[in-house]
Design a protein around this motif. Structure first.
Motif, mmCIF file in Angstrom:
data_model
loop_
_atom_site.group_PDB
_atom_site.id
_atom_site.type_symbol
_atom_site.label_atom_id
_atom_site.label_comp_id
_atom_site.label_asym_id
_atom_site.label_seq_id
_atom_site.Cartn_x
_atom_site.Cartn_y
_atom_site.Cartn_z
ATOM 1 N N ARG A 1 -49.042 18.981 98.175
ATOM 2 C CA ARG A 1 -48.174 20.169 98.118
ATOM 3 C C ARG A 1 -46.702 19.760 98.079
ATOM 4 O O ARG A 1 -45.899 20.358 97.369
ATOM 5 C CB ARG A 1 -48.432 21.070 99.329
ATOM 6 C CG ARG A 1 -49.762 21.796 99.279
ATOM 7 C CD ARG A 1 -49.940 22.686 100.501
ATOM 8 N NE ARG A 1 -51.250 23.302 100.507
ATOM 9 C CZ ARG A 1 -51.475 24.587 100.722
ATOM 10 N NH1 ARG A 1 -50.453 25.396 100.940
ATOM 11 N NH2 ARG A 1 -52.697 25.074 100.734
ATOM 12 N N GLN A 2 -46.377 18.735 98.870
ATOM 13 C CA GLN A 2 -44.998 18.248 98.868
ATOM 14 C C GLN A 2 -44.627 17.708 97.491
ATOM 15 O O GLN A 2 -43.528 17.947 96.978
ATOM 16 C CB GLN A 2 -44.820 17.151 99.925
ATOM 17 C CG GLN A 2 -44.932 17.641 101.376
ATOM 18 C CD GLN A 2 -43.682 18.345 101.851
ATOM 19 O OE1 GLN A 2 -43.219 19.288 101.231
ATOM 20 N NE2 GLN A 2 -43.126 17.897 102.954
ATOM 21 N N ARG A 3 -45.537 16.978 96.872
ATOM 22 C CA ARG A 3 -45.262 16.425 95.546
ATOM 23 C C ARG A 3 -45.195 17.531 94.493
ATOM 24 O O ARG A 3 -44.402 17.441 93.554
ATOM 25 C CB ARG A 3 -46.323 15.387 95.174
ATOM 26 C CG ARG A 3 -46.100 14.062 95.873
ATOM 27 C CD ARG A 3 -47.027 13.000 95.349
ATOM 28 N NE ARG A 3 -48.351 13.107 95.953
ATOM 29 C CZ ARG A 3 -49.485 12.850 95.310
ATOM 30 N NH1 ARG A 3 -49.478 12.506 94.039
ATOM 31 N NH2 ARG A 3 -50.636 12.927 95.928
ATOM 32 N N LEU A 4 -46.017 18.562 94.644
ATOM 33 C CA LEU A 4 -45.933 19.700 93.729
ATOM 34 C C LEU A 4 -44.590 20.398 93.890
ATOM 35 O O LEU A 4 -43.984 20.837 92.904
ATOM 36 C CB LEU A 4 -47.074 20.685 93.998
ATOM 37 C CG LEU A 4 -47.169 21.881 93.041
ATOM 38 C CD1 LEU A 4 -47.428 21.418 91.611
ATOM 39 C CD2 LEU A 4 -48.268 22.850 93.501
ATOM 40 N N GLY A 5 -44.096 20.472 95.130
ATOM 41 C CA GLY A 5 -42.784 21.057 95.378
ATOM 42 C C GLY A 5 -41.683 20.246 94.702
ATOM 43 O O GLY A 5 -40.737 20.809 94.134
ATOM 44 N N ILE A 6 -41.805 18.928 94.747
ATOM 45 C CA ILE A 6 -40.815 18.078 94.087
ATOM 46 C C ILE A 6 -40.893 18.250 92.574
ATOM 47 O O ILE A 6 -39.872 18.324 91.887
ATOM 48 C CB ILE A 6 -41.017 16.610 94.492
ATOM 49 C CG1 ILE A 6 -40.631 16.435 95.970
ATOM 50 C CG2 ILE A 6 -40.190 15.667 93.620
ATOM 51 C CD1 ILE A 6 -40.916 15.067 96.525
ATOM 52 N N ALA A 7 -42.123 18.347 92.048
ATOM 53 C CA ALA A 7 -42.285 18.578 90.603
ATOM 54 C C ALA A 7 -41.595 19.875 90.195
ATOM 55 O O ALA A 7 -40.883 19.930 89.175
ATOM 56 C CB ALA A 7 -43.770 18.625 90.242
ATOM 57 N N GLN A 8 -41.788 20.914 90.988
ATOM 58 C CA GLN A 8 -41.146 22.195 90.693
ATOM 59 C C GLN A 8 -39.630 22.083 90.748
ATOM 60 O O GLN A 8 -38.913 22.620 89.895
ATOM 61 C CB GLN A 8 -41.628 23.249 91.691
ATOM 62 C CG GLN A 8 -40.977 24.614 91.520
ATOM 63 C CD GLN A 8 -41.532 25.627 92.497
ATOM 64 O OE1 GLN A 8 -42.664 26.057 92.368
ATOM 65 N NE2 GLN A 8 -40.742 25.994 93.495
ATOM 66 N N ALA A 9 -39.133 21.350 91.740
ATOM 67 C CA ALA A 9 -37.684 21.189 91.895
ATOM 68 C C ALA A 9 -37.070 20.385 90.759
ATOM 69 O O ALA A 9 -35.870 20.502 90.496
ATOM 70 C CB ALA A 9 -37.375 20.519 93.237
ATOM 71 N N LEU A 10 -37.895 19.570 90.075
ATOM 72 C CA LEU A 10 -37.389 18.717 88.998
ATOM 73 C C LEU A 10 -37.507 19.354 87.618
ATOM 74 O O LEU A 10 -36.956 18.823 86.644
ATOM 75 C CB LEU A 10 -38.152 17.385 88.980
ATOM 76 C CG LEU A 10 -37.908 16.424 90.141
ATOM 77 C CD1 LEU A 10 -38.882 15.253 90.059
ATOM 78 C CD2 LEU A 10 -36.477 15.927 90.152
ATOM 79 N N LEU A 11 -38.213 20.460 87.516
ATOM 80 C CA LEU A 11 -38.521 21.043 86.203
ATOM 81 C C LEU A 11 -37.289 21.308 85.352
ATOM 82 O O LEU A 11 -37.298 21.082 84.145
ATOM 83 C CB LEU A 11 -39.314 22.344 86.376
ATOM 84 C CG LEU A 11 -40.827 22.216 86.591
ATOM 85 C CD1 LEU A 11 -41.451 23.588 86.769
ATOM 86 C CD2 LEU A 11 -41.494 21.477 85.440
ATOM 87 N N GLY B 1 -47.384 12.063 90.080
ATOM 88 C CA GLY B 1 -48.765 11.638 90.239
ATOM 89 C C GLY B 1 -49.768 12.744 90.466
ATOM 90 O O GLY B 1 -50.753 12.545 91.184
ATOM 91 N N LEU B 2 -49.578 13.905 89.843
ATOM 92 C CA LEU B 2 -50.486 15.040 90.050
ATOM 93 C C LEU B 2 -51.230 15.457 88.782
ATOM 94 O O LEU B 2 -51.798 16.545 88.734
ATOM 95 C CB LEU B 2 -49.711 16.241 90.606
ATOM 96 C CG LEU B 2 -49.268 16.156 92.066
ATOM 97 C CD1 LEU B 2 -48.457 17.391 92.446
ATOM 98 C CD2 LEU B 2 -50.472 16.014 92.999
ATOM 99 N N THR B 3 -51.247 14.603 87.781
ATOM 100 C CA THR B 3 -51.877 14.955 86.507
ATOM 101 C C THR B 3 -53.326 15.401 86.689
ATOM 102 O O THR B 3 -53.762 16.405 86.088
ATOM 103 C CB THR B 3 -51.826 13.761 85.532
ATOM 104 O OG1 THR B 3 -50.460 13.373 85.346
ATOM 105 C CG2 THR B 3 -52.427 14.132 84.181
ATOM 106 N N ASP B 4 -54.079 14.708 87.519
ATOM 107 C CA ASP B 4 -55.501 15.027 87.694
ATOM 108 C C ASP B 4 -55.753 16.215 88.616
ATOM 109 O O ASP B 4 -56.901 16.658 88.757
ATOM 110 C CB ASP B 4 -56.250 13.802 88.245
ATOM 111 C CG ASP B 4 -56.253 12.636 87.274
ATOM 112 O OD1 ASP B 4 -56.138 12.888 86.059
ATOM 113 O OD2 ASP B 4 -56.365 11.482 87.730
ATOM 114 N N ALA B 5 -54.694 16.733 89.250
ATOM 115 C CA ALA B 5 -54.874 17.833 90.219
ATOM 116 C C ALA B 5 -54.336 19.164 89.720
ATOM 117 O O ALA B 5 -54.409 20.161 90.438
ATOM 118 C CB ALA B 5 -54.187 17.470 91.532
ATOM 119 N N MET B 6 -53.811 19.205 88.506
ATOM 120 C CA MET B 6 -53.137 20.404 88.030
ATOM 121 C C MET B 6 -54.056 21.606 87.877
ATOM 122 O O MET B 6 -53.627 22.752 88.004
ATOM 123 C CB MET B 6 -52.428 20.134 86.702
ATOM 124 C CG MET B 6 -51.078 19.453 86.839
ATOM 125 S SD MET B 6 -49.826 20.461 87.668
ATOM 126 C CE MET B 6 -49.963 19.868 89.346
#
Length: 319
Positions: free
Chosen positions: A146-156, A129-134
């Protein structure tokens, strides 16, 4: 007793007699459990139980004294590179370059990882859910973002398992709920296994499909949570409160029935609390009605994760 599903084909993470000693002190003691594809497993334990030490051994941040960890069948001890490529993890808080945008931070990680495509980046960004914040700088992100960005990074890099140590730490109630919803979505959409440590029992109860409890570094128990409400799934039946017009007559009637365990009779409040099986409830209602007992309400008293945790650990505080 373990209440883990038996499908061995879906095992992603397996701890086998995992042990960590420092001098004469044993921090983790022959710990064994498994995590399967698509399930969210909570790692619970009182203060000093060894939760963070266990997670650090799983991801290779500290060495194990004995035992082993297998990820997708690969040993962390002897096949570290092959094993760790299946892992996405956040231990403590995710760190980013605050002066860079969220997108640039992910691109930085992309350059260090093989096979991460632009399509995959867009996919995980949408998933959390960070499409609008990239295109915003990370210093403008809330803690939850930030936590969700961390999860996005961990899932890449398409891991098979996501390992999170206190992912809701510091979040407000709205952020905690948001994080819980995204983790459940990730497990469902990505089909990956998630192992999460948290001190918030109520959140673990809402988030997890199963919990593993450790104390003093040792395995205590693991318990399935029901799919519908994520309450404790009990083999002991249900605990019911019957509010009636005559508690004494109700109790004497119930005493004659098999498979009914009367826990409390309160004549003043006119209720009877009992333990029974689901399938026996119609017979109980019929017996009470047959004796002329008026039933006003039947209330199920569900065991919560907090109730069970206190039983498992003898009241040890969770941290």
């Amino acid at each position: 007793m373990s209440q883990t599903p038996n499908n061995k084909d879906n095992i992603i993470l397996s701890l086998e007699q995992l042990t960590k000693k420092i001098g004469q002190q044993t921090l983790v003691d022959q710990l064994s459990f498994q995590v399967r594809k698509g399930e969210i497993v909570g790692l619970l334990g009182p203060n000093g139980a060894g939760k963070t030490t266990t997670i650090r051994m799983i991801v290779g941040l500290i060495k194990m004294t004995s035992g082993d960890v297998f990820i997708q069948g690969k040993s962390i001890r002897s096949q570290f590179t092959e094993a760790i490529r299946h892992v996405g993890a956040i231990v403590e808080n995710p760190e980013f370059y605050s002066f860079m945008t969220g997108l640039d931070n992910l691109k930085q990680y992309q350059r260090m990882s093989e096979g991460v495509t632009e399509e995959r980046m867009q996919q995980v960004v949408k998933l959390v859910g960070l499409t609008d914040a990239m295109n915003k700088k990370v210093k403008a992100y809330s803690l939850g973002m930030r936590q969700r960005l961390g999860i996005a990074q961990a899932l890449l890099h398409n891991p098979s398992i996501l390992i999170l140590d206190e992912p809701t730490n510091g979040l407000d109630p709205a952020g905690i709920r948001e994080m819980r919803d995204y983790l459940k979505k990730i497990a469902k959409v990505e089909g990956i296994a998630i192992l999460v440590s948290s001190h918030l029992l109520s959140e673990m109860e809402l988030m997890c499909s199963r919990v593993v409890v450790i104390q003093q570094g040792k395995y205590v128990t693991e318990q399935l949570l029901t799919d519908s409400t994520n309450k404790i799934a009990s083999n002991d039946g249900v605990k019911l409160m019957f509010i009636v017009d005559n508690a004494e007559l109700a109790a004497s009637t119930l005493h004659s029935l098999p498979l009914v365990n009367i826990l409390t009779v309160n004549v003043e409040a006119q209720h009877v609390i009992l333990q029974t099986k689901n399938e026996d409830v119609p017979s109980i209602v019929s017996a009470l009605s047959g004796q002329g007992v008026g039933i006003y309400r039947i209330i199920e008293e569900k065991q919560t994760l907090e109730d069970e945790f206190l039983k498992w650990t003898g009241g040890g505080q969770i941290v």
